[in-house]
Design an enzyme around this catalytic site. Sequence first.
Site, PDB file in Angstrom:
ATOM      1  N   GLU A  75      17.683  -0.415  -3.768  1.00 50.12           N
ATOM      2  CA  GLU A  75      18.276  -0.017  -5.048  1.00 50.12           C
ATOM      3  C   GLU A  75      18.463   1.497  -5.214  1.00 50.12           C
ATOM      4  O   GLU A  75      18.932   1.943  -6.247  1.00 50.12           O
ATOM      5  CB  GLU A  75      17.427  -0.503  -6.239  1.00 50.12           C
ATOM      6  CG  GLU A  75      17.112  -1.966  -6.245  1.00 50.12           C
ATOM      7  CD  GLU A  75      16.160  -2.361  -7.367  1.00 50.12           C
ATOM      8  OE1 GLU A  75      15.914  -1.546  -8.288  1.00 50.12           O
ATOM      9  OE2 GLU A  75      15.642  -3.490  -7.326  1.00 50.12           O
ATOM     10  N   GLY A  76      18.070   2.297  -4.225  1.00 49.55           N
ATOM     11  CA  GLY A  76      18.095   3.749  -4.407  1.00 49.55           C
ATOM     12  C   GLY A  76      16.847   4.290  -5.059  1.00 49.55           C
ATOM     13  O   GLY A  76      16.816   5.455  -5.470  1.00 49.55           O
TER      14      GLY A  76
END
Length: 289
Positions: free
Chosen positions: A255-256
């Site tokens: 997801e970063g």
Amino acid sequence: MVFAADHGIAQHGVSAYPQDVTRQMLTNFLEGGAAINVFCKQNKIALSVVDAGVNYDFPSNTKLISAKIDKGTHSFLSGSAMSKMQMELCFTKGSEIVETIAKQGSNCIGFGEMGIGNTATASVLMSVICNFSIEDCVGRGTGVDDEKLQFKIDILRKSIENYHGEKDLESYLAYFGGFEILQMAGGMLEAYQQNMIFLVDGFICSVAFLVAFKKNPAIINNAIFSHQSAEKAHKKLLDFLGVSAVLQLDLRLGEGTGCALVFPIIESAVAFLNEMASFESAGVSENRS
């Protein structure tokens, strides 16, 4: 930026989760309930979500950046994941998205991903591009057990054995690539052209970097590798690139999230360089030993 897409290889059971989780997680991002939402809110980071190729038709009023190439790739076990034209379109769309962000005044961007099956895709890309054995490139992804891990290795080894195309980068990318991975690679190349600092998240994003790096090695000067993930191949890839990650937290979130966690450290480094007095200006005696 979180780039999301589905992968045909997921239909063979290489992930602990069903493919629909990609769509479910994107909805979670948009509703503000995921880990990346929490960290972005905490650190005052703007978050954008990109539909690079999710197997779902989102409503037109959804706050998504629509860059859908197709409803997921084909399975590369028995054929090409995408066409050459789709592969080239990924780079174009990734580049255009980052160019738009740069024009809005941003000089720093983080790359994250979501896509059930994308560790399998990333592992194969790493194997064929770096000429590593597939065993060295495969990890547990979403957390598969020992039996499922061996099954995943066997499926991916068979996929590589079934490949009889040209052994060049473009051919590998079209045959084994993922829409979100290649869009991130295009985005990283554009971030370098825009003289932006860009943060690379975990294993999958590092494989996207590997792809971009093969096209333009100079991009390494603008990249910061956020964290070394729990995926066993990540350290091998970072060593191959000759880089070190800032954080070592054994994250397995995607997801970063690593980018969002490392961003305050980057801000601290900038503040340190710009605002801290030197020994000379502060009147501190130098070490004369």
